[in-house]
Design a protein around this motif. Structure first.
Motif, PDB file in Angstrom:
ATOM      1  N   ILE E  26      65.851  -9.972  32.399  1.00  0.00           N
ATOM      2  CA  ILE E  26      66.904 -10.448  31.723  1.00  0.00           C
ATOM      3  C   ILE E  26      67.497  -9.252  31.215  1.00  0.00           C
ATOM      4  CG2 ILE E  26      67.774 -11.857  29.846  1.00  0.00           C
ATOM      5  CD1 ILE E  26      66.266 -13.401  31.583  1.00  0.00           C
ATOM      6  N   THR E  27      68.880  -8.973  31.306  1.00  0.00           N
ATOM      7  CA  THR E  27      69.534  -7.770  30.897  1.00  0.00           C
ATOM      8  C   THR E  27      69.705  -7.849  29.343  1.00  0.00           C
ATOM      9  OG1 THR E  27      71.702  -8.655  31.062  1.00  0.00           O
ATOM     10  CG2 THR E  27      70.923  -7.324  33.230  1.00  0.00           C
ATOM     11  N   ASN E  28      70.096  -6.747  28.766  1.00  0.00           N
ATOM     12  CA  ASN E  28      70.426  -6.804  27.494  1.00  0.00           C
ATOM     13  C   ASN E  28      71.355  -7.816  27.034  1.00  0.00           C
ATOM     14  OD1 ASN E  28      68.679  -5.017  26.807  1.00  0.00           O
ATOM     15  ND2 ASN E  28      70.114  -3.162  26.390  1.00  0.00           N
ATOM     16  N   THR E  29      72.313  -8.339  27.882  1.00  0.00           N
ATOM     17  CA  THR E  29      73.394  -8.978  27.695  1.00  0.00           C
ATOM     18  C   THR E  29      73.185 -10.489  28.201  1.00  0.00           C
ATOM     19  OG1 THR E  29      74.333  -8.163  29.705  1.00  0.00           O
ATOM     20  CG2 THR E  29      75.402  -7.379  27.787  1.00  0.00           C
ATOM     21  N   GLY E  30      71.631 -10.695  28.364  1.00  0.00           N
ATOM     22  CA  GLY E  30      71.405 -11.967  28.651  1.00  0.00           C
ATOM     23  C   GLY E  30      71.301 -12.499  30.284  1.00  0.00           C
ATOM     24  N   TRP E  50      71.158  -7.654  40.916  1.00  0.00           N
ATOM     25  CA  TRP E  50      71.927  -8.114  39.680  1.00  0.00           C
ATOM     26  C   TRP E  50      72.330  -9.514  39.835  1.00  0.00           C
ATOM     27  CZ3 TRP E  50      70.014  -4.959  36.371  1.00  0.00           C
ATOM     28  CH2 TRP E  50      69.789  -3.668  36.518  1.00  0.00           C
ATOM     29  N   GLN E  73      70.386   5.331  44.690  1.00  0.00           N
ATOM     30  CA  GLN E  73      70.661   5.824  43.338  1.00  0.00           C
ATOM     31  C   GLN E  73      69.400   6.414  42.685  1.00  0.00           C
ATOM     32  OE1 GLN E  73      72.395   2.791  41.227  1.00  0.00           O
ATOM     33  NE2 GLN E  73      74.427   3.145  41.926  1.00  0.00           N
ATOM     34  N   SER E  74      69.621   7.104  41.622  1.00  0.00           N
ATOM     35  CA  SER E  74      68.391   7.929  40.769  1.00  0.00           C
ATOM     36  C   SER E  74      68.214   7.141  39.683  1.00  0.00           C
ATOM     37  CB  SER E  74      68.747   9.342  40.972  1.00  0.00           C
ATOM     38  OG  SER E  74      67.611   9.938  40.106  1.00  0.00           O
ATOM     39  N   LYS E  82      70.474  -0.008  44.852  1.00  0.00           N
ATOM     40  CA  LYS E  82      71.195  -1.023  44.157  1.00  0.00           C
ATOM     41  C   LYS E  82      71.719  -1.985  45.462  1.00  0.00           C
ATOM     42  CE  LYS E  82      75.360  -1.814  41.674  1.00  0.00           C
ATOM     43  NZ  LYS E  82      76.788  -1.281  41.504  1.00  0.00           N
ATOM     44  N   LEU E 286      50.652  16.229  50.501  1.00  0.00           N
ATOM     45  CA  LEU E 286      51.629  17.445  51.056  1.00  0.00           C
ATOM     46  C   LEU E 286      52.736  17.139  52.127  1.00  0.00           C
ATOM     47  CD1 LEU E 286      48.408  19.643  50.679  1.00  0.00           C
ATOM     48  CD2 LEU E 286      50.476  20.164  49.785  1.00  0.00           C
ATOM     49  N   PHE E 294      55.330  22.506  44.791  1.00  0.00           N
ATOM     50  CA  PHE E 294      54.215  21.617  44.497  1.00  0.00           C
ATOM     51  C   PHE E 294      54.308  20.139  44.841  1.00  0.00           C
ATOM     52  CE2 PHE E 294      53.624  25.465  42.072  1.00  0.00           C
ATOM     53  CZ  PHE E 294      52.280  25.474  41.827  1.00  0.00           C
ATOM     54  N   SER E 305      48.515  18.686  40.651  1.00  0.00           N
ATOM     55  CA  SER E 305      49.514  19.103  41.469  1.00  0.00           C
ATOM     56  C   SER E 305      49.215  20.006  42.360  1.00  0.00           C
ATOM     57  CB  SER E 305      50.730  19.354  40.579  1.00  0.00           C
ATOM     58  OG  SER E 305      52.032  19.329  41.252  1.00  0.00           O
TER      59      SER E 305
END
Lengths: 313, 313, 313, 313, 313, 313
Positions: E26-30, E50, E73-74, E82, E286, E294, E305
């Motif tokens: 659920i997003t912050n906006t519901g 989404w 995306q990052s 996305k 590797l 690394f 690492s």
């Protein structure tokens, strides 16, 4: 009435609840909101009040009782309440803080009378007098405090209730191993965590006091035993032995006891303390679990998860 | 005069010596003998008295002074004295126990005056009064006891001498780091090991008392600070802080401090204590070692052996 | 002028600040934003630039200086800046990177002169020549680098400043314990962390180099001492002893020293290093704390929280 | 009659004793001798037979009963018997091995009847049938074996006696914590160490078998439960749960349980096992100690020494 | 065709992918959304869908194959997809689950034939018969299961492939150290992890079974060897030795082996297991790293690492 | 001819033997005696020469060859020789020290030629030149030294023999895992313990040098690689990588490697080193053990005892 923890994701609720904790946050888009921890006797649930106002921030604070309606949603695998409506309560709501706090399963009167009886049964007058003196000195707090801030017996009267369970257990064990000195066991059990009434801030929203942080409940109570003996003008070896029982009850230096148990009853006291705490944690974790499933991980039990056999109800 | 430890294998000796320890043994062929640890200010040596009589067993006991002649031999890599002749001493020998005990390199008067001066320099009256009260209460023992039963400063007045060295070190450090509270440092140093006068049996042939075993010098002194404050009617936070300094001076729970240092001066006190004890152990071990060689292993320094550079004298 | 860390939640700021770190993110609704760590001499604060453009991403990068206005908000208990306006600076702003970096409390000149003086005081020519040779070889970096990437003395010239504090401390200690070899102490202190100028990437935005990761500053400097001796044609045992001082200065194998200290001065060097680092960390943590309160947890001090007595200012 | 351990240094004895262990030695001067460990129900004592002959070596072997006279001497702080006269016994001496072995304080009949009763009380038929099957399969050894080769209950019938004590303790505990499943507790207790009848060589002069070394009693019994279920054609989850109870009863991987307890009754079983073993060790150590004194160090209790309060008899 | 892990941030993709895992959020906006883990043979990537509908929640579930287009995306330093468009697949898409699962680099036939050959080479009939019996009993699962749920060989047929690599390695080692018993090595290798076919839930979306949690694959297989021997009526010491090889192959109690290796071949088996698992983890880490850089930290290799030398391709 | 370790208690011997170690002692009755450790290729035995003269002490010293007759007796479970007659040898006895020292099972020529071949196979000229340079610099010692003072390969040429076994093993492993860089493996193996020729005193009666104690063979060789590169004017990353291989070959900080392996070949080198050392220790321990029995405890293998299956010869 159904408690907050008995509602499932998807349910709609309308309940009176106590605010245990309140924190203000800002969404990614810069809007303020409140995160509330709401509780009743059944336990607690996190709730979100989006687009909160400054008035909200002032009235929705810890120890306030609110009337709330909203939807139970799932967030990262845990239930979370999305608040639709919320309002503070007033006298006409006829609710009080103690209605929302978990308490020991037996009454304070019953606890008091059991502890009085155990002190009465002591035969060594030095041990009996010191124990009675200290219980009297701290009795109000002793009958209200939790046994810990989390993990086990973390409810109102939890400390005294834990002590009573340990006393009953020690009586049963001493019945089987006759070499045990009941006076030392009973007194050690009653005093072992009594320093928590100074180490901790109070019965609810419990935190550590400065003295609790810098000295700890063990050192505090060892000092108190010394002072009690001085006030009562008691000189016998019992004083040092009782101090040792309290000092060593965590069992090992790395667990907070600068001396390990070096008296038989000190060793057994450490065991009884552990056994009762573990039974309490196990019962709580398993109560929330169905047969054939595992409990959530219990941090204080080495982060283990416990299985409830499918032939258990 | 040449001390016992300065004789080499093959030498013949004739010396007054103090018996530190005496144990009866039976040879493989059933003959009784005595193993004596003989000491003077230079140190100690094991000695064998073969074919010992019952009279021997009665008069050659710890704390007796004897006149001995014999041969230094080697046994398992250590020097051992084969006794030829031995006799008890009497008043005409003009020897007394203190002639044979290692003592601090500065006099008791000098130590007393330095500690008095440090207490005088304290500015906080609560800290000053508690410190003065406790030093006065235990002063005789404080100026006689060793700092430990072995490892470091294990000689008469060793405790007070260790305290003076630490005070000087703390003064130098506080000169460089001005944020340090000198009152706390000085008082913490003076009190940190004072409980040893109750934990240990006395200045010579030192063992642990029952109270030392069951409570330990840290807990004992924390209690004493509490009592001192009560007697002096001191209420301020200084009492708890001084108790914390003593409580935490071993640095970690597994080293005997149920609380780690949580005050800056407590952390530094722990360091100063360690540094002075290590310097004492290192100097003793290296004094017996030639340049270009390694010392014997030093148990309390993680059983390490230290190298004396060949360009050191 | 008031630094960034002196503003409280609710304040509005307008400041020149240096970008320490910049990361691009995507909101839940797919919008790009930048998270910037902005710093000045007082410390640093996280900032959010919502709805960032590609131009923003290119110009708001580490080491850039920006002029920023915005509001200080609270996010998860820490201050966070919500940026209203931001722009890159140019020559007309008259600001330079060094204005924003914390530096040692004494000047580079003063540091240089102190270290020169300590080298001058050395009596052993082999030790003196090796020390002088290596300081000369790496002097520029030595006077610029931090002592570590975090925890203590993590500011410009931090390494040299840490060395100077240790030198002063060692001089005071050697004044009290006359058996200590000052030449070894001074040289050991000057060289002990010098390998960091190869282990670390530089004075700002410091990371580990490949050689730093694979060999570490201890091994690097042990090699450098060997090479210096060869170039200077020095043959004495001092070479190996200096290598040992550097090799063992972390005290234990599990802390990175393949050999524990086996020379008295190596043991003391390890202590002085620790003591100065701890004083630095404690002072920083306590400077941000009010009397009667606890500091934030300090990771490098076993994650402890320290109490500032209420009678301290 | 007075047992061997009740004689003091200086006493002369004349007793029938069982040889527990015999080793040949050579004195420094090349003469052979025998070191015998002699025992009766009171305990054991080391003895020396000087100038032993080849015949001596052949007849004074483990499990032989001898008539001995000699003097109790002290060697390295422990009593040692110097044998004057010794001879083998024959039928006319009317002595048998079991006269010299310590046994459980209640009779085998009583133990058998108690265990039968506990099995009878089980309500879950799967658990009851597996338990009964395995006890029946190994009953002779189960009623003879010690609970361990040393530390606790290391006497004839020690294993079964330990199990009975644990059963009584578990019944008392389950009376206080009603959520415990008694069937699981009783069965887990009865089976937990039963694998020792395969792991150990027998009831006296007990050593480890090859299978004991390579697999261990826990793995052995887990396999046995699997086989029992197969033979009895039992399929329910109870089989796996019982295997888990045995598998996890040492509590942690480093103590030999590849899985920690993950069932409530498994956790409690581990506690009951520990508590009963510790009570046994503590009682034995304290029985040999006077009030106001410390016991010898008890290896299996972290090498601790326990104090017997002076107000205890 | 290019796999999912070969696309970089900024790329647009359009691919068939398998859903490994799906969680509703659920997003912050519901607003509801789905977090999907999408995989193909090249590896996996997290994706966000989404504004997901209830239909989405029902059709986008683990094991479903979908056709997806979207943008890489990052997010917190990791690639995240996305989703623009997504649809379930049907028969006309001509895709099947196995197209998306990583598999061993050699075919099941090849694996089968190699294992058959190794069993054929065994000379000891008891060892050979038990090995053949158990492989036959569990052959289908054995050739499908991964070797672990994560860390190494966590792909279809990973278990059998790991076994084949270990067999080849053991043959090479036994060629150099002729004292090794090849039969024990081969059988130990084939059986050591076979219990995983009961401990784990299956070849994909692998979790632990209840039996896996409460007993573990080691105990399970030790029991299976016992049962196999009984069914085949094999009595020799080989049974116990094979059980020991399996029991001890984790090397230490704290790693899950209640007995450490006590047979030479058990010790070597533990080494070979480790070596092959480590080679697998190192090669994977590797492969994703450029020369001069690394790898990411590898949790199962003590979170280290690894550096890929710049002269490696 | 039968070696010293092949004689049993009760046997009489007459042999040429090499004195490995000689210590003077004094009996309880004050008589001098010599304890000699006598060895030949089969191993060693302790011997006692009672009533030794001063001449005896001078001629029976380490590295002397003697002709001895005497009786094998048992002392504390180990064989001990009681010397009847002993005399020094002279040229007419035609014996030389090397006749009595255990040596590698293959000749120095064979070892040399194998190592030359492996260096020849290297393709990377930087790695090849550094390896060849260092082997040449220390070749005499390299072909004589043991691999350690005890535990494994502790015989003449043990170091070079251990290296050859590791090279063969690495070749076999690299044949199976083609991603391994053979040049790094071969060079790392050849150089990993080469520092021991400086750390240890020599091929016989081996002890640690001062440099060995203060720096250790790892640090010594890392420095040597640096110097070699400088002399050969090699600049590439190979230098640092080879230093890392040597630095990390003990695997963990607490085992003496300040950096853990961070190159794939470093990790594998650590494994190969361990595997070959363990095989050597296991073969030696099992050679002295009968089928169906356990070896003595092997200290360097976690003090474990190993079982030799009864079906092994």
């Amino acid at each position: 009435m159904k408690g907050i923890t008995h509602f499932a994701v998807g349910d709609t609720i309308e309940l009176y609840l106590l605010i245990k904790n309140a924190t203000k946050g800002i969404t990614n888009t810069g809007k303020p909101f409140l995160t509330l921890i709401l509780q009743d006797k059944s336990g607690e649930m996190e709730a979100k009040l989006w687009d909160s106002s400054e008035i909200d921030e002032k009235q929705y604070i810890p120890q306030a009782i609110v009337k709330v309606s909203g939807d139970v949603q799932s967030y990262r695998g845990k239930s979370q309440l999305k608040i639709r409506q919320i309002r503070p309560t007033n006298s006409s709501d006829s609710v009080k803080v103690s209605d929302f706090l978990e308490t020991a399963p037996i009454s304070t009167d019953e606890i008091t009378s059991k502890i009085t009886q155990y002190i009465f049964e002591m035969k060594n007058p030095n041990i009996q007098r010191i124990t009675r003196h200290l219980i009297k000195k701290y009795q109000q707090a002793f009958f209200e405090y939790p046994a810990a801030t989390k993990n086990h017996h973390e409810f109102v009267s939890g400390l005294a209730y834990h002590v009573v369970s340990m006393l009953d257990l020690s009586k049963a064990i001493a019945g089987l191993y006759s070499s045990l000195d009941k006076d030392l066991l009973y007194s050690g059990i009653i005093l072992h965590d009594l320093g928590k009434v100074i180490e901790l801030s109070g019965p609810v929203s419990t935190t550590y006091t400065v003295e609790g942080n810098l000295l700890g409940h063990i050192t505090i109570m060892v000092n108190e035993i010394g002072k009690a003996a001085e006030e009562l003008d008691i000189k016998g070896e019992e004083v040092m032995i009782l101090q040792h029982l309290v000092l060593s009850h965590h069992g090992k230096a790395e667990w907070g006891s600068p001396k390990p148990p070096m008296i038989k009853e000190a060793e057994i006291l450490h065991y009884i303390d552990n056994l009762d705490a573990k039974m309490n944690m196990l019962d709580r974790a398993l109560d929330r679990t169905n047969p054939g499933e595992f409990t959530e991980r219990v941090f204080a039990l080495d982060n283990r998860s416990f299985y409830k056999p499918s032939f258990h109800k």
